[in-house]
Motif scaffolding. Structure first.
Motif, PDB file in Angstrom:
ATOM      1  N   SER A 218      82.991  28.773 -19.354  1.00  0.00           N
ATOM      2  CA  SER A 218      82.104  27.772 -18.750  1.00  0.00           C
ATOM      3  C   SER A 218      82.239  26.377 -19.352  1.00  0.00           C
ATOM      4  CB  SER A 218      80.647  28.232 -18.881  1.00  0.00           C
ATOM      5  OG  SER A 218      80.300  28.395 -20.252  1.00  0.00           O
ATOM      6  N   THR A 219      83.252  26.146 -20.198  1.00  0.00           N
ATOM      7  CA  THR A 219      83.427  24.830 -20.818  1.00  0.00           C
ATOM      8  C   THR A 219      84.792  24.259 -20.468  1.00  0.00           C
ATOM      9  OG1 THR A 219      84.272  25.863 -22.845  1.00  0.00           O
ATOM     10  CG2 THR A 219      81.907  25.358 -22.778  1.00  0.00           C
ATOM     11  N   GLY A 220      84.881  22.942 -20.477  1.00  0.00           N
ATOM     12  CA  GLY A 220      86.165  22.300 -20.199  1.00  0.00           C
ATOM     13  C   GLY A 220      87.210  22.630 -21.243  1.00  0.00           C
ATOM     14  N   VAL A 221      86.843  22.539 -22.539  1.00  0.00           N
ATOM     15  CA  VAL A 221      87.806  22.859 -23.606  1.00  0.00           C
ATOM     16  C   VAL A 221      88.192  24.326 -23.542  1.00  0.00           C
ATOM     17  CG1 VAL A 221      87.212  21.005 -25.224  1.00  0.00           C
ATOM     18  CG2 VAL A 221      85.851  23.113 -25.201  1.00  0.00           C
ATOM     19  N   GLY A 222      87.238  25.193 -23.165  1.00  0.00           N
ATOM     20  CA  GLY A 222      87.533  26.620 -23.064  1.00  0.00           C
ATOM     21  C   GLY A 222      88.596  26.907 -22.014  1.00  0.00           C
ATOM     22  N   LYS A 223      88.477  26.284 -20.858  1.00  0.00           N
ATOM     23  CA  LYS A 223      89.473  26.494 -19.805  1.00  0.00           C
ATOM     24  C   LYS A 223      90.849  25.996 -20.259  1.00  0.00           C
ATOM     25  CE  LYS A 223      86.100  25.870 -16.048  1.00  0.00           C
ATOM     26  NZ  LYS A 223      85.008  25.181 -16.756  1.00  0.00           N
ATOM     27  N   ALA A 224      90.879  24.836 -20.927  1.00  0.00           N
ATOM     28  CA  ALA A 224      92.155  24.307 -21.417  1.00  0.00           C
ATOM     29  C   ALA A 224      92.803  25.253 -22.421  1.00  0.00           C
ATOM     30  CB  ALA A 224      91.949  22.929 -22.038  1.00  0.00           C
ATOM     31  N   LEU A 225      92.002  25.944 -23.190  1.00  0.00           N
ATOM     32  CA  LEU A 225      92.520  26.869 -24.191  1.00  0.00           C
ATOM     33  C   LEU A 225      93.075  28.151 -23.572  1.00  0.00           C
ATOM     34  CD1 LEU A 225      89.689  26.433 -26.840  1.00  0.00           C
ATOM     35  CD2 LEU A 225      92.102  25.861 -27.190  1.00  0.00           C
ATOM     36  N   LEU A 226      92.835  28.361 -22.292  1.00  0.00           N
ATOM     37  CA  LEU A 226      93.289  29.570 -21.605  1.00  0.00           C
ATOM     38  C   LEU A 226      94.580  29.372 -20.813  1.00  0.00           C
ATOM     39  CD1 LEU A 226      89.872  30.798 -20.168  1.00  0.00           C
ATOM     40  CD2 LEU A 226      91.159  31.860 -22.040  1.00  0.00           C
ATOM     41  N   PHE A 227      95.176  28.187 -20.862  1.00  0.00           N
ATOM     42  CA  PHE A 227      96.304  27.879 -19.978  1.00  0.00           C
ATOM     43  C   PHE A 227      97.483  28.832 -20.132  1.00  0.00           C
ATOM     44  CE2 PHE A 227      95.401  23.069 -19.113  1.00  0.00           C
ATOM     45  CZ  PHE A 227      94.309  23.451 -18.354  1.00  0.00           C
ATOM     46  N   ASP A 228      97.726  29.346 -21.324  1.00  0.00           N
ATOM     47  CA  ASP A 228      98.897  30.198 -21.542  1.00  0.00           C
ATOM     48  C   ASP A 228      98.601  31.684 -21.363  1.00  0.00           C
ATOM     49  OD1 ASP A 228     100.392  27.965 -22.035  1.00  0.00           O
ATOM     50  OD2 ASP A 228     100.388  28.170 -24.216  1.00  0.00           O
ATOM     51  N   GLU A 229      97.389  32.005 -21.038  1.00  0.00           N
ATOM     52  CA  GLU A 229      97.024  33.418 -20.875  1.00  0.00           C
ATOM     53  C   GLU A 229      97.515  33.954 -19.527  1.00  0.00           C
ATOM     54  OE1 GLU A 229      95.973  35.328 -23.087  1.00  0.00           O
ATOM     55  OE2 GLU A 229      95.276  33.932 -24.623  1.00  0.00           O
ATOM     56  N   PRO A 230      98.001  35.189 -19.499  1.00  0.00           N
ATOM     57  CA  PRO A 230      98.435  35.785 -18.227  1.00  0.00           C
ATOM     58  C   PRO A 230      97.233  36.095 -17.322  1.00  0.00           C
ATOM     59  CG  PRO A 230      98.533  37.404 -19.990  1.00  0.00           C
ATOM     60  CD  PRO A 230      98.211  36.102 -20.647  1.00  0.00           C
ATOM     61  N   GLU A 231      97.521  36.311 -16.074  1.00  0.00           N
ATOM     62  CA  GLU A 231      96.444  36.549 -15.106  1.00  0.00           C
ATOM     63  C   GLU A 231      95.620  37.773 -15.461  1.00  0.00           C
ATOM     64  OE1 GLU A 231      96.612  37.871 -10.580  1.00  0.00           O
ATOM     65  OE2 GLU A 231      97.082  35.717 -10.781  1.00  0.00           O
ATOM     66  N   LEU A 232      96.233  38.781 -16.039  1.00  0.00           N
ATOM     67  CA  LEU A 232      95.500  39.991 -16.410  1.00  0.00           C
ATOM     68  C   LEU A 232      94.384  39.675 -17.400  1.00  0.00           C
ATOM     69  CD1 LEU A 232      95.174  43.058 -16.329  1.00  0.00           C
ATOM     70  CD2 LEU A 232      96.901  43.223 -18.156  1.00  0.00           C
ATOM     71  N   VAL A 233      94.666  38.813 -18.367  1.00  0.00           N
ATOM     72  CA  VAL A 233      93.653  38.423 -19.354  1.00  0.00           C
ATOM     73  C   VAL A 233      92.548  37.625 -18.677  1.00  0.00           C
ATOM     74  CG1 VAL A 233      93.218  37.039 -21.430  1.00  0.00           C
ATOM     75  CG2 VAL A 233      95.259  38.477 -21.284  1.00  0.00           C
ATOM     76  N   LEU A 234      92.918  36.748 -17.764  1.00  0.00           N
ATOM     77  CA  LEU A 234      91.912  35.960 -17.050  1.00  0.00           C
ATOM     78  C   LEU A 234      90.999  36.859 -16.212  1.00  0.00           C
ATOM     79  CD1 LEU A 234      94.032  32.866 -15.890  1.00  0.00           C
ATOM     80  CD2 LEU A 234      92.613  33.105 -17.936  1.00  0.00           C
TER      81      LEU A 234
END
Length: 329
Positions: A218-234
């Motif tokens: 739910s945070t902007g920095v949080g979403k940016a920190l997820l950029f390299d995660e695969p779709e399964l993790v998301l």
């Protein structure tokens, strides 16, 4: 009167009276042989000395030839005041050039010479020293590549990096340019931890605090920190914390939103964390290319219209890129 019939008196200087006595032919030959023998003995004594001098002269000329480039550089006039204050070591600079030349891929000596513009002999000498000191290592038949000593130094430098200290000047610049609140955060599991925060010049209160935590989703920095995660993790994250999203955004919609953020290199907080707060964020990468933190600019929707958020994207991305570059990316 002199006695004409008597024997003439021979002087001690080889004269008879006033007439010099001429040496006989056999005597001349004997004298020449003695002189030649004496000269030969003298030459035999001098030959080792002469050959030794010639050998030392040859070595000196070779050394002078090897170092001629350094001598030329030292005789060149200095170009600016900085060089007057701190003359550079040409050999050290060339060593760095050689290391840079093999950083992207292994190269042989001829290739290094072509890339750096240094002579083959200079490259050969410096590579030998760098290899001896483990800054370079042979790469089978492909030439030379970075050695273990550079890896050791890299990890040692990385372990001493104080992230907050490195990033703080950039956060101050971002705050000065935007007059908004800026953050530095890192990910811990499914949460973000705020490492630094600079309040802006606007009369805005944001609930984040240094050391505090908020959900990644739910945070902007949080979403940016997820950029390299695969779709399964998301998908796993959505299943756990999707209920925190406003209007119960579907998984498909959220995954599409994250894909667009990843492609553009920035992310938004559009009120997911606090209804009145808007945010533009971008990730920070280290020397390995890994995302290690994120920065953001935050304010209330009064100061963060869609048009202004769009204007902030290039600035936030530029600052994030500069910080990443300083971290070795």
């Amino acid at each position: 009167m002199p006695n004409i019939g008597s024997n003439p008196q021979t002087s001690s200087h080889g004269h008879v009276g006033d007439v010099p006595i001429r040496p006989q032919p056999n005597e001349l030959t004997s004298n020449k042989n003695r002189n030649c023998n004496a000269n030969n003995k003298q030459l035999r004594k001098l030959f080792p000395m002469i050959s030794g001098c010639l050998f030392r002269l040859l070595i000196k000329n070779l050394i002078r030839r090897w170092d001629i480039e350094d001598m030329v550089e030292k005789t060149k006039p200095l170009k600016d005041e900085h060089e007057l204050q701190a003359p550079r070591s040409q050999t050290l600079v060339r060593g760095f050039q050689i290391i840079d030349a093999v950083a992207e891929r292994p190269r042989n000596i001829q290739e290094i010479s072509s890339v750096t513009g240094l002579t083959y002999g200079t490259v050969h000498r410096i590579v030998a020293v760098l290899q001896e000191q483990r800054y370079l290592k042979p790469e089978r038949s492909h030439g030379f590549t970075l050695g273990p000593r550079l890896i050791e130094l890299g990890f040692a430098a990385y372990s001493r990096v104080d992230l907050v200290q490195v990033v703080r000047p950039w956060l101050e610049e971002l705050s000065d340019l935007t007059h908004d609140t800026v953050h530095l955060a890192r990910r811990e599991g499914w949460e973000v931890t705020y490492l630094d925060k600079l309040p802006g010049a606007r009369p805005v209160e944001i609930s984040s605090r240094v050391g505090g935590r908020k959900p990644v989703i739910s945070t902007g920095v949080g979403k940016a920190l997820l950029f390299d995660e695969p779709e399964l993790v998301l998908k796993q994250l959505y299943e756990q914390d999707g209920h925190l999203l406003p209007d119960r955004m579907s998984q498909k919609e959220w995954l599409a939103l994250m894909a667009s953020y990843r492609a553009e290199g920035y992310s938004y907080d559009l009120g997911e964390d606090e209804p009145s707060i808007r945010c533009v964020a971008a990730p920070l990468r280290d020397a390995t290319g890994k995302i290690i933190a994120a920065v953001s600019v935050s304010s209330t929707h009064e100061y963060m219209s869609p048009a202004r958020m769009q204007e902030l994207i290039p600035l936030v991305k530029r600052i994030a890129k500069s910080i990443s570059h300083e971290l070795g990316a």
